[in-house]
Design a protein around this motif. Structure first.
Motif, PDB file in Angstrom:
ATOM      1  N   LYS A   1       0.732  -1.048  -0.066  1.00 46.85           N
ATOM      2  CA  LYS A   1       0.036   0.015   0.058  1.00 46.85           C
ATOM      3  C   LYS A   1       1.003   1.218   0.032  1.00 46.85           C
ATOM      4  O   LYS A   1       2.023   1.090   0.182  1.00 46.85           O
ATOM      5  N   ARG A   2       0.134   2.414  -0.355  1.00 46.00           N
ATOM      6  CA  ARG A   2       1.149   3.587  -0.277  1.00 46.00           C
ATOM      7  C   ARG A   2       0.007   4.626   0.785  1.00 46.00           C
ATOM      8  O   ARG A   2      -0.080   5.747   0.362  1.00 46.00           O
ATOM      9  N   TRP A   3      -0.061   3.944   1.809  1.00 48.72           N
ATOM     10  CA  TRP A   3      -0.776   4.995   2.838  1.00 48.72           C
ATOM     11  C   TRP A   3       0.019   6.094   3.441  1.00 48.72           C
ATOM     12  O   TRP A   3       1.289   5.836   3.512  1.00 48.72           O
ATOM     13  N   ASN A   4      -0.332   7.206   3.679  1.00 46.76           N
ATOM     14  CA  ASN A   4       0.451   8.212   4.624  1.00 46.76           C
ATOM     15  C   ASN A   4      -0.013   8.396   6.055  1.00 46.76           C
ATOM     16  O   ASN A   4      -1.070   8.122   6.274  1.00 46.76           O
ATOM     17  N   GLN A   5       1.350   8.370   6.736  1.00 50.56           N
ATOM     18  CA  GLN A   5       0.983   8.718   8.057  1.00 50.56           C
ATOM     19  C   GLN A   5       0.744  10.217   8.427  1.00 50.56           C
ATOM     20  O   GLN A   5       1.778  10.898   9.100  1.00 50.56           O
ATOM     21  N   ASN A   6      -0.274  10.665   7.801  1.00 50.83           N
ATOM     22  CA  ASN A   6      -0.373  12.261   7.637  1.00 50.83           C
ATOM     23  C   ASN A   6      -0.529  12.866   9.024  1.00 50.83           C
ATOM     24  O   ASN A   6       0.101  13.762   9.361  1.00 50.83           O
TER      25      ASN A   6
END
Lengths: 134, 103
Positions: free
Chosen positions: A95-100
């Motif tokens: 996945k390319r989730w962001n730890q925003n």
């Protein structure tokens, strides 16, 4: 196997082993659980004091008891799980989730102020703050 | 995963440095030492300096956050190990002496 995958494997083993340890043994009444060095030196609670007892309480489903031992621990746990899920998703499932949220300037500042306030207030000897002490 | 594109349009910004926030909060909760708080202070600087476009300072704050987090982690692990060794040896010796000298 990439470094991230080895990291995930080692952390999973450590979490499972420690989870089992803290599920089976109550830190109250077992002398081999380490005492906080800050508490041992100063007699004051640090922001982490009570985490071991809180973990034992949480693993047995006692959420309020855990919060009474260490409120910060209980509040931080969802964020830590969120971070772990994103890390595992990115490195195991592509996945390319962001730890925003952790990269918002306000979040780090709120966390810092909250932890410092918690540290101070849990040591204030007024009865209205006793529920925060470890 | 940690990279995100900042709002600035001045050239190509460097990759957002790792801020060590989660790690420093973890050591604050588990390693029982105030060094973790220093890690959180630098973690918050990584975010604000990067967003202000000061990439060099953000990078520097990231390195300092890493250092303090690791210091807290290593001292925490070491003190826990020392505690466990002391607890085990005292239990062992008291059991031994009780058995031999005070039957």
């Amino acid at each position: 196997m990439s470094i991230a995958r080895i990291k995930i494997l080692l952390i999973s083993i450590a979490v499972l082993a420690l989870g089992l340890l803290y599920y089976l043994y109550n830190p109250v009444g077992h002398s081999f659980f380490p005492e906080c060095p800050f508490y041992a030196l100063t007699g004051l609670d640090c922001p982490g004091c009570g985490s071991q007892r809180a973990l034992y309480a949480l693993l047995h489903g006692h959420l309020l008891q855990a919060a009474a031992y260490n409120l910060l621990f209980v509040l931080a746990l969802p964020f830590i799980i969120y971070s772990a899920v994103i890390f595992a998703g990115n490195h195991l499932f592509g996945k390319r989730w962001n730890q925003n949220i952790f990269y918002k300037p306000w979040f780090a500042k709120v966390a810092l102020v909250f932890i410092l306030l918690f540290w101070i207030l849990r040591n204030v000897p007024f009865s209205c703050f006793h529920w925060m002490a470890a | 995963m940690e990279q995100s594109i900042p709002p600035q349009n001045t050239g190509i910004p460097p990759v957002r440095p790792k801020n060590w926030l989660v790690e420093s909060i973890l050591v604050t909760i588990f390693c029982c030492l105030p060094f973790g708080i220093a890690g959180i202070v630098f973690a918050s600087q990584v975010n604000s300096k990067y967003d202000a476009g000061d990439y060099a300072s953000a990078e520097k704050a990231s390195r300092q956050a890493k250092t303090w987090t690791l210091v807290a982690f290593i001292i925490g692990i070491a003190s826990a190990l020392i505690w466990i060794i002391i607890a085990m040896t005292t239990t062992f010796f008291s059991a031994m002496f009780n058995h031999h000298f005070y039957p």
